[in-house]
Design a protein around this motif. Sequence first.
Motif, PDB file in Angstrom:
ATOM      1  N   THR A  99       0.918  -1.120  -0.055  1.00 28.39           N
ATOM      2  CA  THR A  99       0.021  -0.031   0.073  1.00 28.39           C
ATOM      3  C   THR A  99       0.768   1.246  -0.014  1.00 28.39           C
ATOM      4  O   THR A  99       2.066   1.206   0.491  1.00 28.39           O
ATOM      5  CB  THR A  99      -0.814  -0.009   1.181  1.00 28.39           C
ATOM      6  N   PRO A 100       0.483   2.290  -0.631  1.00 30.72           N
ATOM      7  CA  PRO A 100       1.258   3.543  -0.597  1.00 30.72           C
ATOM      8  C   PRO A 100       1.460   4.019   0.757  1.00 30.72           C
ATOM      9  O   PRO A 100       2.616   4.470   1.210  1.00 30.72           O
ATOM     10  CB  PRO A 100       0.423   4.473  -1.357  1.00 30.72           C
ATOM     11  N   VAL A 101       0.399   4.096   1.853  1.00 24.06           N
ATOM     12  CA  VAL A 101       0.776   4.443   3.047  1.00 24.06           C
ATOM     13  C   VAL A 101       1.896   3.429   3.665  1.00 24.06           C
ATOM     14  O   VAL A 101       2.803   3.955   4.569  1.00 24.06           O
ATOM     15  CB  VAL A 101      -0.468   4.070   3.938  1.00 24.06           C
ATOM     16  N   GLY A 102       1.864   2.288   3.665  1.00 22.98           N
ATOM     17  CA  GLY A 102       3.139   1.332   4.094  1.00 22.98           C
ATOM     18  C   GLY A 102       4.198   1.727   3.492  1.00 22.98           C
ATOM     19  O   GLY A 102       5.186   1.685   4.174  1.00 22.98           O
ATOM     20  N   LYS A 103       4.215   2.046   2.184  1.00 22.79           N
ATOM     21  CA  LYS A 103       5.676   2.481   1.646  1.00 22.79           C
ATOM     22  C   LYS A 103       6.180   3.699   2.238  1.00 22.79           C
ATOM     23  O   LYS A 103       7.177   3.700   2.459  1.00 22.79           O
ATOM     24  CB  LYS A 103       5.562   2.503   0.138  1.00 22.79           C
ATOM     25  N   VAL A 104       5.469   4.788   2.475  1.00 22.41           N
ATOM     26  CA  VAL A 104       5.594   5.965   3.290  1.00 22.41           C
ATOM     27  C   VAL A 104       6.212   5.632   4.489  1.00 22.41           C
ATOM     28  O   VAL A 104       7.233   6.271   4.775  1.00 22.41           O
ATOM     29  CB  VAL A 104       4.465   6.995   3.001  1.00 22.41           C
ATOM     30  N   VAL A 105       5.574   4.891   5.327  1.00 22.77           N
ATOM     31  CA  VAL A 105       5.889   4.586   6.599  1.00 22.77           C
ATOM     32  C   VAL A 105       7.378   3.726   6.637  1.00 22.77           C
ATOM     33  O   VAL A 105       8.185   4.115   7.326  1.00 22.77           O
ATOM     34  CB  VAL A 105       4.881   3.823   7.309  1.00 22.77           C
ATOM     35  N   LEU A 106       7.600   2.862   5.613  1.00 20.14           N
ATOM     36  CA  LEU A 106       8.803   2.307   5.558  1.00 20.14           C
ATOM     37  C   LEU A 106      10.020   3.219   5.353  1.00 20.14           C
ATOM     38  O   LEU A 106      11.129   3.246   5.793  1.00 20.14           O
ATOM     39  CB  LEU A 106       8.664   1.210   4.449  1.00 20.14           C
TER      40      LEU A 106
END
Length: 127
Positions: A99-106
Amino acid sequence: MTSLAEKVSVGILVVAGAAYAVLPNRVSRLLSPGTALIVDGVTWADANLPRPLFVSLIFLATTVVSLLIAMSFARVLYTVLKHAGPRTKRLFGFVTPSTPVGKVVLVLAVVVLFLLGSVWGIPYFFG
């Protein structure tokens, strides 16, 4: 797409790190003029600038250099992984969030951990 400058800078850093791991004395002697120049500059800045400004400049310099190195490594490694074949792509897709949110958090977690690890040298300047 990575630029030639990024590929060259990452290659130089990898080769310099490997050479320093294998032959630390020779690499230290080779880099000593540049190291002495940097130490003289930091010593001059420490003596002539107010302490908060000096600390801010050191922090800013290490942060900018760390970010540039991290971005270059990330772009080059992404290009390598992209062209490395389906197994590597599958592993890369498995490790990174979808997910885009998961990528940003990573990415934010990696940047924060990298910056916290890169500012270890600040206390060294103050004894």
